[in-house]
Design an enzyme around this catalytic site. Structure first.
Site, PDB file in Angstrom:
ATOM      1  N   THR A   1      28.738  30.196  12.568  1.00 13.85           N
ATOM      2  CA  THR A   1      28.066  29.697  13.764  1.00 13.85           C
ATOM      3  C   THR A   1      28.825  30.092  14.959  1.00 13.85           C
ATOM      4  O   THR A   1      28.099  30.588  15.953  1.00 13.85           O
ATOM      5  CB  THR A   1      28.192  28.188  13.675  1.00 13.85           C
ATOM      6  OG1 THR A   1      27.322  27.712  12.427  1.00 13.85           O
ATOM      7  CG2 THR A   1      27.924  27.561  15.035  1.00 13.85           C
TER       8      THR A   1
ATOM      9  N   GLU B   1      20.761  32.650  11.399  1.00  8.14           N
ATOM     10  CA  GLU B   1      20.948  31.624  10.425  1.00  8.14           C
ATOM     11  C   GLU B   1      22.393  31.456  10.012  1.00  8.14           C
ATOM     12  O   GLU B   1      23.048  32.536   9.913  1.00  8.14           O
ATOM     13  CB  GLU B   1      20.330  32.387   9.160  1.00  8.14           C
ATOM     14  CG  GLU B   1      18.947  32.806   9.157  1.00  8.14           C
ATOM     15  CD  GLU B   1      18.039  31.594   8.841  1.00  8.14           C
ATOM     16  OE1 GLU B   1      18.519  30.459   8.787  1.00  8.14           O
ATOM     17  OE2 GLU B   1      16.986  31.795   9.304  1.00  8.14           O
TER      18      GLU B   1
ATOM     19  N   GLU C   1      32.970  23.810   7.760  1.00 12.16           N
ATOM     20  CA  GLU C   1      32.215  24.468   6.641  1.00 12.16           C
ATOM     21  C   GLU C   1      33.594  25.562   5.924  1.00 12.16           C
ATOM     22  O   GLU C   1      34.266  26.230   6.744  1.00 12.16           O
ATOM     23  CB  GLU C   1      31.372  25.492   7.392  1.00 12.16           C
ATOM     24  CG  GLU C   1      30.742  26.288   6.039  1.00 12.16           C
ATOM     25  CD  GLU C   1      29.845  27.590   6.726  1.00 12.16           C
ATOM     26  OE1 GLU C   1      30.145  28.222   7.519  1.00 12.16           O
ATOM     27  OE2 GLU C   1      28.738  27.619   6.006  1.00 12.16           O
TER      28      GLU C   1
ATOM     29  N   LYS D   1      23.095  46.434   9.624  1.00 14.37           N
ATOM     30  CA  LYS D   1      24.600  46.381   9.531  1.00 14.37           C
ATOM     31  C   LYS D   1      24.974  45.414   8.643  1.00 14.37           C
ATOM     32  O   LYS D   1      25.145  44.144   9.050  1.00 14.37           O
ATOM     33  CB  LYS D   1      25.379  46.090  11.126  1.00 14.37           C
ATOM     34  CG  LYS D   1      26.687  46.474  11.077  1.00 14.37           C
ATOM     35  CD  LYS D   1      27.678  45.968  11.942  1.00 14.37           C
ATOM     36  CE  LYS D   1      28.199  44.586  11.305  1.00 14.37           C
ATOM     37  NZ  LYS D   1      29.053  44.758  10.243  1.00 14.37           N
TER      38      LYS D   1
ATOM     39  N   CYS E   1      25.658  29.435   2.336  1.00 14.59           N
ATOM     40  CA  CYS E   1      25.422  28.754   3.483  1.00 14.59           C
ATOM     41  C   CYS E   1      24.760  27.443   3.268  1.00 14.59           C
ATOM     42  O   CYS E   1      25.210  26.413   4.035  1.00 14.59           O
ATOM     43  CB  CYS E   1      24.531  29.612   4.388  1.00 14.59           C
ATOM     44  SG  CYS E   1      22.993  30.066   3.541  1.00 14.59           S
TER      45      CYS E   1
ATOM     46  N   GLY F   1      25.517  34.554   9.721  1.00 18.95           N
ATOM     47  CA  GLY F   1      26.835  34.530   9.473  1.00 18.95           C
ATOM     48  C   GLY F   1      27.332  33.217  10.071  1.00 18.95           C
ATOM     49  O   GLY F   1      26.507  32.360  10.206  1.00 18.95           O
TER      50      GLY F   1
HETATM   51  P1  NAD Z   1      30.636  36.542  10.216  1.00 16.54           P
HETATM   52  O1  NAD Z   1      29.854  35.843  11.238  1.00 16.54           O
HETATM   53  O2  NAD Z   1      32.022  36.777  10.451  1.00 16.54           O
HETATM   54  O3  NAD Z   1      29.859  38.029   9.985  1.00 16.54           O
HETATM   55  C1  NAD Z   1      28.657  37.997   9.867  1.00 16.54           C
HETATM   56  C2  NAD Z   1      28.159  39.520  10.336  1.00 16.54           C
HETATM   57  O4  NAD Z   1      28.650  39.546  11.687  1.00 16.54           O
HETATM   58  C3  NAD Z   1      29.021  40.844   9.828  1.00 16.54           C
HETATM   59  O5  NAD Z   1      28.125  41.630   9.548  1.00 16.54           O
HETATM   60  C4  NAD Z   1      29.994  40.996  10.803  1.00 16.54           C
HETATM   61  O6  NAD Z   1      30.319  42.054  10.755  1.00 16.54           O
HETATM   62  C5  NAD Z   1      29.078  40.782  12.041  1.00 16.54           C
HETATM   63  N1  NAD Z   1      29.956  40.120  13.340  1.00 16.54           N
HETATM   64  C6  NAD Z   1      31.040  39.876  13.377  1.00 16.54           C
HETATM   65  N2  NAD Z   1      31.533  39.799  14.738  1.00 16.54           N
HETATM   66  C7  NAD Z   1      30.530  40.399  15.368  1.00 16.54           C
HETATM   67  C8  NAD Z   1      30.191  40.452  16.686  1.00 16.54           C
HETATM   68  N3  NAD Z   1      31.014  40.051  17.738  1.00 16.54           N
HETATM   69  N4  NAD Z   1      29.002  41.209  17.237  1.00 16.54           N
HETATM   70  C9  NAD Z   1      28.057  41.197  16.116  1.00 16.54           C
HETATM   71  N5  NAD Z   1      28.312  41.145  15.043  1.00 16.54           N
HETATM   72  C10 NAD Z   1      29.556  40.718  14.287  1.00 16.54           C
HETATM   73  O7  NAD Z   1      30.063  35.783   8.976  1.00 16.54           O
HETATM   74  P2  NAD Z   1      30.658  35.992   7.691  1.00 16.54           P
HETATM   75  O8  NAD Z   1      32.076  35.590   7.352  1.00 16.54           O
HETATM   76  O9  NAD Z   1      30.506  37.379   7.002  1.00 16.54           O
HETATM   77  O10 NAD Z   1      29.585  35.122   6.457  1.00 16.54           O
HETATM   78  C11 NAD Z   1      29.916  33.801   6.305  1.00 16.54           C
HETATM   79  C12 NAD Z   1      28.806  32.920   7.527  1.00 16.54           C
HETATM   80  O11 NAD Z   1      27.414  33.212   6.990  1.00 16.54           O
HETATM   81  C13 NAD Z   1      29.232  31.431   6.914  1.00 16.54           C
HETATM   82  O12 NAD Z   1      28.921  30.625   8.219  1.00 16.54           O
HETATM   83  C14 NAD Z   1      27.703  31.101   6.048  1.00 16.54           C
HETATM   84  O13 NAD Z   1      27.474  29.800   6.183  1.00 16.54           O
HETATM   85  C15 NAD Z   1      26.984  32.097   6.874  1.00 16.54           C
HETATM   86  N6  NAD Z   1      25.751  32.168   6.140  1.00 16.54           N
HETATM   87  C16 NAD Z   1      24.355  31.598   6.735  1.00 16.54           C
HETATM   88  C17 NAD Z   1      23.293  31.754   6.135  1.00 16.54           C
HETATM   89  C18 NAD Z   1      21.974  31.222   6.334  1.00 16.54           C
HETATM   90  O14 NAD Z   1      20.784  31.601   5.974  1.00 16.54           O
HETATM   91  N7  NAD Z   1      21.825  30.204   7.440  1.00 16.54           N
HETATM   92  C19 NAD Z   1      23.400  32.585   4.805  1.00 16.54           C
HETATM   93  C20 NAD Z   1      24.678  32.965   4.746  1.00 16.54           C
HETATM   94  C21 NAD Z   1      25.539  32.931   5.140  1.00 16.54           C
END
Ligand code: NAD
Length: 481
Positions: free
Chosen positions: A230, A250, A384, A175, A284, A228
């Protein structure tokens, strides 16, 4: 509308989702470039059934070596179509085509082919036990893996999960983020083309709150591999607990990049800029907190500000552009909000801070931004931002640097700059982070595992250690009496 309406890939077939389609916006032009399906609970259920049937049926009969061969071919196919897929990556994310074509696609190909090599090299052991018995272990796949990925590296972060999961014999439901779903769908299309059986890789698009949540709650899924925010990760862990799913997370970061007075200053200035501005800061592991030793602070900040001001923001489709548009309107406004907060809290703006115009009057472009005189209690030192905003904090000595570096809830990565080898290894050992870069920043290799300490998550992606998170161990006792 340029690309038309995209469907879900379930059981090797393209089909509409039950929800209202979601528009995909090019953040550099603000135009809607496609619409993707919005998968409902019922669509998620169909994907789970398809992945389960493939896991128990045709995929279980495919040899490990053949899984590797398919992954290798998928890498080749992706490379053949790199130009077209890189264009999509840039169109839905706003990143420069240089990054999509020259960095992200080759890294994704490398990851697929790296795990192709592992497919037939993970095996069990025989265990010496008391009594007359043969005991051996088997490394078995987990089953149906859901990969939920964010919008910053839409294809590469998907591949980081899909490749080891498939190499180890799992089936996958992928997804992508609703803002950037196009390249994940392409990955699904290519997987079918190279011969993965139907249902082995399903790609379903939709919102986090509906599609994502339905995935997390579904009892037929064995593992969630999530990248995604935290706070989203915390919710996923809670929901996954209901059915005891395996989870790897992650998550976010606020990574420190520490410059000691004995560093090669010019190299550190370059490293600080790459650390925060690569990928528009939507990385990230971005080095978003620069810790500078007090005795060199003024010289360092002058050089850093000059370098940041020289960086030009441009049309992401221009191959010369190195800094594109932020990924979405909502995100752009959030980052601008942090800039205002930083000013109000007394940080000194030394570069950027404004919307940038590339001559079209459109797009979510922001100047590379640097704040000096930041203190550890300020919002931009703690939260962040996930954008091109650097918070520079001064420190007094090695112990102060370590304390400040470790002083957030996160622990994804850290950098340090010094010519003193002893100091480098000492500080590296004290930093609470999953990756430490010494005299470099933001370098990655598929062979090197990556992941967080503290609230940056757990589990590892890439490298041999990722394989542990896509297998489970079975011990078999055979009585020889
Ligand atoms: P997000 O958490 O909003 O979304 C990530 C994914 O989760 C998307 O596909 C979203 O549709 C899905 N999602 C959202 N709510 C959900 C729920 N309740 N249940 C299941 N899935 C859900 O994050 P974002 O804004 O897309 O990405 C940015 C974040 O990702 C930043 O915090 C960044 O640091 C982190 N990130 C971490 C790494 C790592 O390897 N540690 C790498 C890249 C990004």
């Amino acid at each position: 509308m340029i690309l038309g309406r995209k469907q879900l890939l379930i059981n090797g077939e393209w089909r509409d989702g039950g929800g209202k389609p979601i528009p995909v916006v090019n953040p550099a032009t603000e135009e809607v470039i496609a619409e993707v399906a919005n998968a409902t609970k019922e669509d998620v259920d169909a994907a789970v059934q398809s992945a389960r049937a493939a896991f128990e049926g045709p995929w279980a009969k495919v040899s490990a070596r053949e899984r590797g061969r398919l992954l290798w071919k998928l890498g080749e196919k992706l490379m053949e179509q790199a130009d077209a897929i890189a264009t999509l990556e840039t169109q839905h994310n706003g990143k420069p085509i240089f990054e999509s074509r020259q960095i992200e696609i080759p890294a994704s190909v490398e990851c697929l082919q790296y795990y192709a090599g592992w497919a037939d090299k993970v095996h069990g052991e025989t265990v010496p036990v008391k009594g007359n018995a043969l005991v051996y272990t088997r490394r078995e796949p987990l089953g149906v893996v859901a990969a939920i990925v964010p919008w910053n590296f839409p294809l590469m972060l998907a591949v980081w999960k899909v490749a080891p999961a498939l190499a180890m014999g799992n089936t996958v439901i992928l997804k992508p983020a609703s803002q950037t779903p196009l390249t994940a769908l392409e990955l699904g299309r290519l997987a079918l083309e190279v011969g993965f059986p139907p249902g082995v890789l399903n790609v379903i698009t939709g919102s986090g709150s509906t599609t994502g949540q339905a995935i997390v709650e579904h009892p037929g899924i064995d593992k969630i591999a999530f990248t995604g925010d935290t706070s989203t990760g915390k919710g996923i862990m809670r929901s996954a607990a209901e059915t005891i799913k395996h989870v790897t997370l992650e998550l976010g970061g606020k990574s420190p990049n520490i410059v000691f007075a004995d560093a090669d200053i010019d190299a550190a200035v370059r490293g600080a800029t790459v650390g925060i501005f690569y990928g528009k800061g939507e990385v990230c592991a971005a080095g978003s907190r620069l810790l500078v030793e007090a005795s060199i602070k003024d010289e360092f900040m002058d050089k850093l500000a000059a370098r940041a001001k020289k960086m030009s923001v441009g049309d992401p489709m221009d191959p010369k552009t190195r800094f594109g548009a932020l990924s979405s309107k909502a995100h752009f406004e959030r980052v601008l909000g942090y800039i205002e907060t930083a000013k109000k809290e007394g940080a000194a703006l030394v570069a950027g801070g404004q919307r940038a115009d590339i001559g079209t009057g459109k797009g979510y472009f922001l100047q590379p931004t640097v704040f000096g005189n930041v203190t550890t209690d300020m919002t931009i030192a703690k939260e962040e931002i996930f954008g091109p905003v650097l918070a520079c904090i001064e420190f007094a000595d090695v112990e102060d640097a370590i304390a400040k570096a470790n002083g957030t809830i996160y622990g994804l990565a850290a950098g340090l700059w010094t010519k003193d080898v002893k100091k480098a290894h000492y500080v590296a050992s004290k930093l609470k982070a999953g990756t430490v870069w010494v005299n470099t920043y933001n370098v990655y290799d598929t062979a090197v595992s990556f992941g967080g300490y503290k609230q940056s998550g757990f589990g590892r992606e890439m490298g041999m250690h990722a394989l542990d998170y896509y297998t489970q161990l079975k011990s078999v006792w055979v009585d020889l009496n």
